[in-house]
Write a protein that holds these residues in place. Structure first.
Motif, PDB file in Angstrom:
ATOM      1  N   ASP A 195      35.304  48.968  40.010  1.00  0.00           N
ATOM      2  CA  ASP A 195      35.533  48.531  38.640  1.00  0.00           C
ATOM      3  C   ASP A 195      35.937  49.705  37.755  1.00  0.00           C
ATOM      4  N   ARG A 196      36.423  49.371  36.560  1.00  0.00           N
ATOM      5  CA  ARG A 196      36.676  50.331  35.483  1.00  0.00           C
ATOM      6  C   ARG A 196      37.715  51.394  35.854  1.00  0.00           C
ATOM      7  N   ASN A 197      38.583  51.067  36.812  1.00  0.00           N
ATOM      8  CA  ASN A 197      39.668  51.979  37.176  1.00  0.00           C
ATOM      9  C   ASN A 197      39.143  53.366  37.553  1.00  0.00           C
ATOM     10  N   SER A 198      38.024  53.398  38.252  1.00  0.00           N
ATOM     11  CA  SER A 198      37.424  54.678  38.614  1.00  0.00           C
ATOM     12  C   SER A 198      36.753  54.567  39.973  1.00  0.00           C
ATOM     13  N   SER A 255      31.915  51.953  42.418  1.00  0.00           N
ATOM     14  CA  SER A 255      32.035  50.999  43.526  1.00  0.00           C
ATOM     15  C   SER A 255      30.993  49.907  43.332  1.00  0.00           C
ATOM     16  N   VAL A 256      31.330  48.684  43.766  1.00  0.00           N
ATOM     17  CA  VAL A 256      30.478  47.524  43.526  1.00  0.00           C
ATOM     18  C   VAL A 256      29.906  47.047  44.860  1.00  0.00           C
ATOM     19  N   GLY A 288      34.969  44.169  41.702  1.00  0.00           N
ATOM     20  CA  GLY A 288      35.830  45.317  41.943  1.00  0.00           C
ATOM     21  C   GLY A 288      37.102  45.024  42.705  1.00  0.00           C
ATOM     22  N   PHE A 289      37.387  43.747  42.994  1.00  0.00           N
ATOM     23  CA  PHE A 289      38.626  43.360  43.663  1.00  0.00           C
ATOM     24  C   PHE A 289      39.526  42.625  42.677  1.00  0.00           C
ATOM     25  N   ARG A 290      40.834  42.851  42.798  1.00  0.00           N
ATOM     26  CA  ARG A 290      41.800  42.193  41.917  1.00  0.00           C
ATOM     27  C   ARG A 290      43.054  41.850  42.723  1.00  0.00           C
ATOM     28  N   HIS A 291      43.416  40.546  42.781  1.00  0.00           N
ATOM     29  CA  HIS A 291      44.477  40.101  43.672  1.00  0.00           C
ATOM     30  C   HIS A 291      45.413  39.094  43.002  1.00  0.00           C
ATOM     31  N   ILE A 292      46.567  38.888  43.666  1.00  0.00           N
ATOM     32  CA  ILE A 292      47.424  37.753  43.361  1.00  0.00           C
ATOM     33  C   ILE A 292      48.167  37.345  44.632  1.00  0.00           C
ATOM     34  N   PHE A 293      48.246  36.029  44.849  1.00  0.00           N
ATOM     35  CA  PHE A 293      48.854  35.425  46.030  1.00  0.00           C
ATOM     36  C   PHE A 293      49.815  34.352  45.530  1.00  0.00           C
ATOM     37  N   LEU A 294      51.124  34.587  45.687  1.00  0.00           N
ATOM     38  CA  LEU A 294      52.138  33.714  45.105  1.00  0.00           C
ATOM     39  C   LEU A 294      53.056  33.138  46.179  1.00  0.00           C
ATOM     40  N   ARG A 295      53.421  31.857  46.003  1.00  0.00           N
ATOM     41  CA  ARG A 295      54.269  31.152  46.963  1.00  0.00           C
ATOM     42  C   ARG A 295      55.350  30.381  46.206  1.00  0.00           C
ATOM     43  N   ASP A 296      56.569  30.884  46.227  1.00  0.00           N
ATOM     44  CA  ASP A 296      57.701  30.242  45.568  1.00  0.00           C
ATOM     45  C   ASP A 296      58.201  29.117  46.473  1.00  0.00           C
ATOM     46  N   MET A 297      57.992  27.872  46.044  1.00  0.00           N
ATOM     47  CA  MET A 297      58.273  26.733  46.902  1.00  0.00           C
ATOM     48  C   MET A 297      59.766  26.450  47.025  1.00  0.00           C
ATOM     49  N   LYS A 298      60.550  26.778  46.004  1.00  0.00           N
ATOM     50  CA  LYS A 298      61.989  26.533  46.049  1.00  0.00           C
ATOM     51  C   LYS A 298      62.712  27.598  46.872  1.00  0.00           C
ATOM     52  N   ASN A 299      62.454  28.860  46.559  1.00  0.00           N
ATOM     53  CA  ASN A 299      63.197  29.957  47.174  1.00  0.00           C
ATOM     54  C   ASN A 299      62.531  30.514  48.433  1.00  0.00           C
ATOM     55  N   ASP A 300      61.356  29.968  48.781  1.00  0.00           N
ATOM     56  CA  ASP A 300      60.587  30.403  49.952  1.00  0.00           C
ATOM     57  C   ASP A 300      60.352  31.914  49.934  1.00  0.00           C
ATOM     58  N   VAL A 301      59.727  32.354  48.851  1.00  0.00           N
ATOM     59  CA  VAL A 301      59.318  33.748  48.707  1.00  0.00           C
ATOM     60  C   VAL A 301      57.794  33.784  48.647  1.00  0.00           C
ATOM     61  N   THR A 302      57.192  34.681  49.394  1.00  0.00           N
ATOM     62  CA  THR A 302      55.739  34.850  49.383  1.00  0.00           C
ATOM     63  C   THR A 302      55.414  36.287  48.999  1.00  0.00           C
ATOM     64  N   LEU A 353      46.706  42.528  47.381  1.00  0.00           N
ATOM     65  CA  LEU A 353      45.251  42.580  47.412  1.00  0.00           C
ATOM     66  C   LEU A 353      44.817  43.978  47.002  1.00  0.00           C
ATOM     67  N   GLY A 354      44.043  44.076  45.929  1.00  0.00           N
ATOM     68  CA  GLY A 354      43.640  45.375  45.418  1.00  0.00           C
ATOM     69  C   GLY A 354      42.136  45.533  45.333  1.00  0.00           C
ATOM     70  N   ASN A 355      41.663  46.752  45.520  1.00  0.00           N
ATOM     71  CA  ASN A 355      40.222  47.014  45.400  1.00  0.00           C
ATOM     72  C   ASN A 355      39.925  48.007  44.295  1.00  0.00           C
ATOM     73  N   MET A 356      40.809  48.020  43.277  1.00  0.00           N
ATOM     74  CA  MET A 356      40.599  48.819  42.077  1.00  0.00           C
ATOM     75  C   MET A 356      40.983  47.957  40.883  1.00  0.00           C
ATOM     76  N   VAL A 357      40.015  47.593  40.061  1.00  0.00           N
ATOM     77  CA  VAL A 357      40.300  46.721  38.927  1.00  0.00           C
ATOM     78  C   VAL A 357      40.925  47.544  37.803  1.00  0.00           C
ATOM     79  N   ASN A 358      42.200  47.278  37.584  1.00  0.00           N
ATOM     80  CA  ASN A 358      42.928  47.913  36.488  1.00  0.00           C
ATOM     81  C   ASN A 358      44.058  46.974  36.083  1.00  0.00           C
ATOM     82  N   GLY A 359      44.976  47.436  35.307  1.00  0.00           N
ATOM     83  CA  GLY A 359      46.045  46.568  34.824  1.00  0.00           C
ATOM     84  C   GLY A 359      47.295  46.591  35.668  1.00  0.00           C
ATOM     85  N   SER A 360      47.231  47.110  36.880  1.00  0.00           N
ATOM     86  CA  SER A 360      48.451  47.296  37.670  1.00  0.00           C
ATOM     87  C   SER A 360      49.153  45.978  37.987  1.00  0.00           C
TER      88      SER A 360
END
Length: 403
Positions: free
Chosen positions: A260-263, A267-268, A347-361, A365-372
């Motif tokens: 957490d806290r970008n540091s 660790s959590v 302390g984990f920060r993720h995004i999982f995206l699936r573009d259904m039209k253009n078939d892009v995935t 998966l991140g283990n540092m919570v920040n604004g990246s």
């Protein structure tokens, strides 16, 4: 009918009856092959020498400038064009991340839970408009259905804060994880005040999917971990995915720590709140989430009509583009649809995206919570995916000017 024919007929009848009984007894554990032949290993083939140079330059910049620490996979039309690891899994021990590092998926777990619930619905084990009290008679709230849980419209309180308050007030052991059953019993005992009446409004809440995880256990007669392993992970070929609950494991068997806290100082450590599963609890890799994407597209886990219903708007549209279905966040524009989920927990920060039209995935998966992960617009554009970021749009859906 001669004796030989009678014996043959009787044997065939017995075999047919046995097969029928076997199928009946395994309805909760045997996922039918609903789509075309599916070979998950073919999707994981990747040559780093052929990495997309644009994506590589973007990710190196995100790591160096925005401090992204984690793993990434980008695929187009079922082929990985970029996969890499950046930074540390466990800084104090100087362990680097690798592409098969298992991350606590946080709320991406909800996509697994939603899929499991829709499987049980397909098999006639549950109805979406069944009340939670049908499964847990001592549940203290009336009128909360499975459908309202799936769409975050139950109005429940957040069990995370409620349970945390009780543990702190009563000085309970915070190292041993709660089970789902124990959490449900605490809700029945203390009857925490709900936020809203059922179906009044959308309110994203982890209690919804913890209760769904409990319903999966009740209906299937299996632990949540065993059900999703047998019915999702194995059929999809997710070989590096598992459910790790602190109610079962004294030490979670993965070396990836959340921070957490970008540091690196913060660790959590997993605690009692890492016991209940359904909202959290699945650990996986970027590769396995891509395989999950392909299995869903191939109809390996759910019938196409069932899967489409999970990707259907179930709430009022936000900013002209954003909604929630059954366990999936949704982005929609004319001719565009992205189904996705974010994750943020311990302390984990993720995004999982699936573009259904253009078939892009895209999987980060991140283990540092920040604004990246707020700086992905260029990645979206170079892959042909719409910009999936709520603050990029005004209420009428038009894009905002850059600040």
């Amino acid at each position: 009918m001669n004796l030989l024919y009678k014996n043959f007929f009787f044997a065939a009848l017995c075999l047919l009856s046995f097969a029928s009984c076997s199928q009946s007894n395994n309805k909760n554990t045997a996922t039918p092959d609903l789509g075309k032949p599916f070979n998950p290993d073919q999707y994981l083939k990747y040559d780093p020498k052929k990495a997309d140079k644009q994506v590589d330059a973007f990710m190196k910049h995100l790591h160096q400038v925005a401090n992204f620490n984690g793993n990434v996979l980008v695929a187009k039309k079922g082929k990985i064009i970029y996969e890499n690891s950046f930074g540390w899994a466990d800084y104090p021990h100087m362990d680097s991340l690798h592409v098969n590092s298992k991350f606590q998926l946080a709320s991406i777990t909800k996509t697994i839970t939603g899929t499991a619930i829709m499987q049980l619905w397909e098999r006639g084990k549950i109805k979406l408009d069944q009340d939670v009290r049908d499964f847990f008679p001592n549940f203290p709230y009336q009128g909360i259905t499975i459908r309202l849980l799936l769409t975050h419209r139950s109005g429940m309180m957040n069990y995370v804060y409620f349970v945390d308050d009780i543990y702190r007030a009563q000085h309970l052991n915070q190292k041993k994880g709660l089970t789902n059953t124990e959490t449900m019993n605490m809700i029945a005992q203390y009857k925490p005040h709900p936020f809203n009446k059922p179906n009044k409004t959308f309110l994203y809440n982890n209690s919804n999917f913890m209760v769904l995880g409990s319903i999966i256990e009740k209906v299937s007669g299996m632990s949540y971990a065993d059900y999703v392993k047998q019915n999702i992970f194995i059929p999809a070929g997710m070989k590096n995915t598992a459910v790790y609950s602190k109610a079962v494991y004294e030490k979670i068997p993965t070396n990836v720590l959340g921070h957490d806290r970008n540091s690196w100082k913060y660790s959590v450590a997993p605690n009692f709140l890492d016991g209940p599963v359904g909202a959290y609890g699945v650990y996986s890799t970027v590769g396995d989430l891509f395989v999950f994407d392909r299995a869903l597209r191939a109809g390996k886990l759910l019938k196409p009509a069932t899967q489409d219903s999970a990707y259907t708007d179930r709430n009022p549209m936000l900013h002209g583009h954003f909604n929630y279905g059954y366990g999936w966040r949704l982005f929609e524009a004319p001719g565009e649809k992205v189904v996705y989920h974010t994750g943020w927990w311990h302390g984990f920060r993720h995004i999982f995206l699936r573009d259904m039209k253009n078939d892009v995935t895209i999987v980060l998966l991140g283990n540092m919570v920040n604004g990246s992960l707020l700086h992905l617009d260029d990645l979206f554009k170079m892959t042909g995916m719409p910009v999936v970021r709520k603050s990029a749009y005004k209420g009428n859906g038009s894009a905002e000017e850059d600040q």
